[in-house]
Each structure stands twice: as C-alpha cells, then as structure tokens.
Write an enzyme that holds these catalytic residues in place. Structure first.
Site, PDB file in Angstrom:
ATOM      1  N   ASP A 147      39.605  46.337  44.191  1.00 50.19           N
ATOM      2  CA  ASP A 147      40.937  46.226  44.768  1.00 50.19           C
ATOM      3  C   ASP A 147      40.953  46.804  46.177  1.00 50.19           C
ATOM      4  OD1 ASP A 147      44.007  46.423  44.790  1.00 50.19           O
ATOM      5  OD2 ASP A 147      43.603  45.620  42.793  1.00 50.19           O
ATOM      6  N   HIS A 178      47.999  49.025  46.323  1.00 53.80           N
ATOM      7  CA  HIS A 178      47.793  48.153  45.163  1.00 53.80           C
ATOM      8  C   HIS A 178      46.720  48.692  44.226  1.00 53.80           C
ATOM      9  CE1 HIS A 178      46.687  44.456  42.955  1.00 53.80           C
ATOM     10  NE2 HIS A 178      47.959  44.178  43.090  1.00 53.80           N
ATOM     11  N   SER A 332      49.046  41.124  38.029  1.00 55.77           N
ATOM     12  CA  SER A 332      48.061  42.166  38.312  1.00 55.77           C
ATOM     13  C   SER A 332      48.332  43.393  37.457  1.00 55.77           C
ATOM     14  CB  SER A 332      48.123  42.594  39.770  1.00 55.77           C
ATOM     15  OG  SER A 332      47.646  41.598  40.588  1.00 55.77           O
TER      16      SER A 332
HETATM   17  C1  LIG Z   1      43.331  44.748  38.982  1.00 56.08           C
HETATM   18  O1  LIG Z   1      44.584  44.459  38.484  1.00 56.08           O
HETATM   19  C2  LIG Z   1      45.617  44.473  39.413  1.00 56.08           C
HETATM   20  C3  LIG Z   1      46.794  44.063  38.712  1.00 56.08           C
HETATM   21  O2  LIG Z   1      46.606  42.744  38.370  1.00 56.08           O
HETATM   22  C4  LIG Z   1      45.387  43.536  40.554  1.00 56.08           C
HETATM   23  O3  LIG Z   1      46.410  43.648  41.491  1.00 56.08           O
HETATM   24  C5  LIG Z   1      44.106  43.873  41.156  1.00 56.08           C
HETATM   25  O4  LIG Z   1      43.837  42.952  42.184  1.00 56.08           O
HETATM   26  C6  LIG Z   1      43.059  43.809  40.083  1.00 56.08           C
HETATM   27  N1  LIG Z   1      41.839  44.120  40.649  1.00 56.08           N
HETATM   28  C7  LIG Z   1      40.966  43.283  40.527  1.00 56.08           C
HETATM   29  C8  LIG Z   1      39.700  43.631  41.144  1.00 56.08           C
HETATM   30  O5  LIG Z   1      41.184  42.264  39.937  1.00 56.08           O
END
Ligand SMILES: *[C@@H]1O[C@H](CO)[C@@H](O)[C@H](O)[C@H]1NC(C)=O
Ligand SMILES: *[C@@H]1O[C@H](CO)[C@@H](O)[C@H](O)[C@H]1NC(C)=O
Ligand SMILES: *[C@@H]1O[C@H](CO)[C@@H](O)[C@H](O)[C@H]1NC(C)=O
Ligand SMILES: *[C@@H]1O[C@H](CO)[C@@H](O)[C@H](O)[C@H]1NC(C)=O
Ligand SMILES: [Ca+2]
Length: 388
Positions: A147, A178, A332
C-alpha cells in the site's frame, strides 16, 4: 555438545541409508495451535502404510512420553536432540514430525463496545457491539500490506508494525494514510481483527495513492521471496489496488499465492463484474466485496462469480497517520478484514493452510445474511468461527 548413546544408535542406520538413496526428510511442522512450542519435544507420526514393526524401529531407545498405537495414528511423543530429530526425519516410515506445544484451553476474549465491523465478524446476526475472538489473536503470523506504507510508530500497532520495503520512493513513511488505515483494520490493538499479527509495510503507492502496474508486481514478487526468510506461523497479504484487467497482475497474484501466501484482494468499487479487474479476477486470490452496517451490499462494490466473500466495508473506524483514527469506506477496507481474519485463522487452527484458507472462510461464513447481492454472486459474509 552432549551426544547420548541413544541418538548415536538412531543416527547410524540413517547415515548408511543416505549413502545408498538420497534421503527425503519427513517435514518438521511448527507448533501452531494456541499455546507455546515446548523446546526439544516432538510428536512423531508414522505413515499409514508403515508396518507395525516400524514403531519400534523409529522409537529405537528413545524414552517416549507417549506411544500412539491406534491404527490411524501410529507414532510417539518424545524429547529429541537435534541429531536424533534429523535421523528420525530420514526414516522412510515417518510421515512427519511436529513440535509439541503447551495447550491452553481456548480463551475467548469479549471486546465490548467494539466497532460494528469487528462485532459483525463474530456474530451471525447484525446489531452486536461485542467482538469475540480467541486470545491467540493472530500472534506469530506475518501480514504484508502492499500500500502507501504504514505509520509504524502508531500507538495502536504497539511495535508490531515494521518496514518491509519501499518500491516507490526514499521516504519510509505513509504520506497518504491509506496503508495505515488498512493495517489498522488488519491488526490494530483496539480496532483490528488480528490484534497480535506482525504488520509489514510494502510501499507500492506514493503519497498521492498512485503507483504503477510494474511497481505492484514488484511488490508481490518481493513478498513471495521475503516470506521464505521469515519464521511466521502463517503468511497473509493485502492488496487492494484496483485496476482494469491485466494478465501480468493476475499472474503475479497467482504466483504469490502459489508461493504460500494467503492473498486477499479488493473486488473494486465500480459496481461492475470483477471479471474485468485485476487482481480481483485472479481465481487463486481471495476476492472481497463490501457490506454495510445494515447488511446490504455497498452500492459501488463489484460483484460476480469470482467474488469469494463479503466483509464490512462502510464507515470503518481505523488508525490514521495523525496517530489517531479516521472513518473510511470501500472494498479496500473490506479486504483488510479478510486479511486480518486470515492471520487469525491460521494461528487458531493448525490444520489450515494458506492455500485452503479462502475456501474455509466461505465454508464457515454467515450465509444469506445480505440483501442486494447481485444474481450469480455468493451471499457469504465473513465469520471468524469463535464458537466452532
Ligand atoms: C489492502 O486493503 C486496503 C483496503 O482494501 C486497500 O486499500 C489496499 O490497497 C490493500 N493493499 C493492497 C496491497 O491491496
Ligand atoms: C465471552 O462470551 C462468551 C459467550 O457469551 C462466554 O462463553 C465467555 O465466558 C465470555 N468470556 C469472558 C472472558 O467473559
Ligand atoms: C505519485 O505517482 C503518480 C503516478 O506515478 C504521479 O503522477 C504523482 O505525481 C506522484 N505523486 C507524488 C506526490 O509523488
Ligand atoms: C480447522 O480447520 C479444518 C479445515 O482445515 C476444519 O475441518 C476444522 O473443523 C477446523 N477446526 C476448528 C476447531 O474450527
Ligand atoms: Ca478466489
């Protein structure tokens, strides 16, 4: 080093055997059930095909604490030094050796005044404000958050958040919020699902929340390699990066799952079929849609046959980069619940594997609780199974 006669006797046949056929050691399984591994003590399980005489052969002169003679479970429990352990693992009749563990009766914690989304995971009916979970709480597991980074110093991470890698810039912090919000749902002390998991930041999005396909693939690749170097009882990753269909992204997600990491991915917030999005359309990923406090499907949540499960994704109170909290919505956030639940379940149930986890979550999910589920999409709401 102290070597007993017993272990020398046990080692000898294995060495002779090794000279003839390259031995394939029986797996050594880490203690995973609630409780602590007992150093130096092991449970040896023989193959079902092994003859009865194999028990005495494997036992040798070891002093067994327990001998198991049941037809379906032959073996023994004993203290073993390193050499004896290796010798026993080389015996062709041995199926596996597992670390013995101190077993504590499941201790269910009742977190009262919990946010609706945590309570919903441990109740088959809406309206609860108690989050019930086993006190193991994901301890020993590793959760990768691909993220915007994580504010690792946030008090709700209690030192469990660490920096993994940064694939976008040189600032090892979350300049967006985020990633910290996602990490909070997965594992914050008060607001998280798996309150004792280790949180590992994999920064693939910059402070504007933007990244590249190549960067996201690099992030998944890094996790697939990195987890092999850690000693965790289970590995989960959260990727809520949405984008249109990409064969490369789907393949990277597939490779990550095949490397032994449970991967939860967001369905996406476009009110469209997940088949057109990546990595949401990768079948081996656990694809998550969002539900609301009134048990409806979030209007923007994507849908379709490739959606595996719903989890709370509206008005989610979680950690924020000011050291405090924030309330967010979207698939997310729903995904982060499934990542945290993955860590929790891998710790609490030692027979689960990363590979079978999504299917198990579907099996124990609350069925037909949600309204507004589009035709052709499973009506399954995540449940943590604390009462199973
Ligand atoms: C992890 O989950 C959050 C919530 O969906 C999302 O915003 C974030 O991008 C996710 N991270 C990944 C690497 O998917
Ligand atoms: C938590 O709630 C469950 C279900 O009502 C109950 O069985 C258990 O005793 C409670 N545990 C504690 C520590 O209060
Ligand atoms: C983040 O990345 C996007 C796309 O690569 C770029 O347009 C934007 O300027 C970046 N933002 C920052 C703050 O670096
Ligand atoms: C643990 O997981 C297995 C599936 O691997 C399941 O059959 C079993 O019921 C689970 N045990 C508990 C206590 O939930
Ligand atoms: Ca799937």
């Amino acid at each position: 080093m102290y070597i007993s006669i017993a272990s020398l006797v046990a080692v000898l046949p294995a060495i002779i055997l090794a000279a003839v056929v390259p031995p394939e050691a029986a797996p050594l399984i880490q203690a995973r059930s609630p409780g602590k591994a007992i150093p130096g003590k092991y449970i040896v399980k023989l193959k079902e095909s092994a003859p009865e005489s194999a028990l005495n052969k494997a036992l040798g002169s070891h002093k067994a604490g327990h001998i198991y003679r049941a037809k379906g479970f032959r073996g023994f429990a004993s203290a073993l030094d390193a050499a004896s352990l290796e010798a026993i693992r080389q015996l062709p009749e041995v199926e596996y050796v597992e670390e013995d563990a101190e077993f504590t009766a499941l201790a269910i914690v009742n977190q009262t005044g919990a946010p609706w989304n945590l309570a919903r995971l441990s109740s088959h009916t809406p309206g609860s404000n108690v989050y019930r979970y086993d006190s193991s709480a994901g301890s020993g597991t590793c959760s990768y958050i691909l993220d915007t980074g994580i504010q690792t110093s946030h008090p709700q991470f209690s030192g469990r958040a660490i920096w993994g890698t940064n694939l976008v810039d040189t600032t090892n912090s979350d300049g967006n919020g985020h990633g910290t919000a996602v990490a909070g749902v997965i594992g914050a002390t008060v607001l998280g699902v798996a309150k004792l998991t280790k949180l590992i930041a994999v920064k693939v999005l910059n402070s504007s929340g933007s990244g590249t396909t190549s960067g996201v693939i690099a992030g998944m690749n890094w996790v697939a390699q990195d987890h092999l170097t850690r000693q965790c009882v289970g590995y989960v990753a959260n990727l809520s990066i949405g984008g249109s269909f990409s064969t490369a992204v789907n393949n990277a997600a597939k490779a990550l799952v095949q490397s032994g990491v449970f991967l939860a991915v967001a369905a996406g917030n476009s009110n469209a079929n997940v088949a057109g999005f990546s990595p949401a359309s990768e079948p081996l990923a656990c694809t998550v849609g969002a539900s609301t406090v009134s048990d409806t499907v979030s209007s923007a949540s994507n849908y379709g046959a490739l959606l595996d499960i719903y989890a709370p994704g509206q008005n989610i109170l979680t950690t924020w980069i000011n050291g405090g909290t924030n309330t967010l919505s979207g698939t997310s956030l729903a995904t982060a619940h499934i990542t945290g639940l993955g860590a929790y379940l891998l710790r609490v149930n030692s027979t689960l594997t990363e590979e079978g986890l999504c299917q198990y979550m579907r099996q124990i999910a609350t069925q037909n609780a949600l309204t507004g589920v589009p035709a052709g999409t499973s009506n399954l709401l995540a449940y943590n199974g604390w009462d199973l």
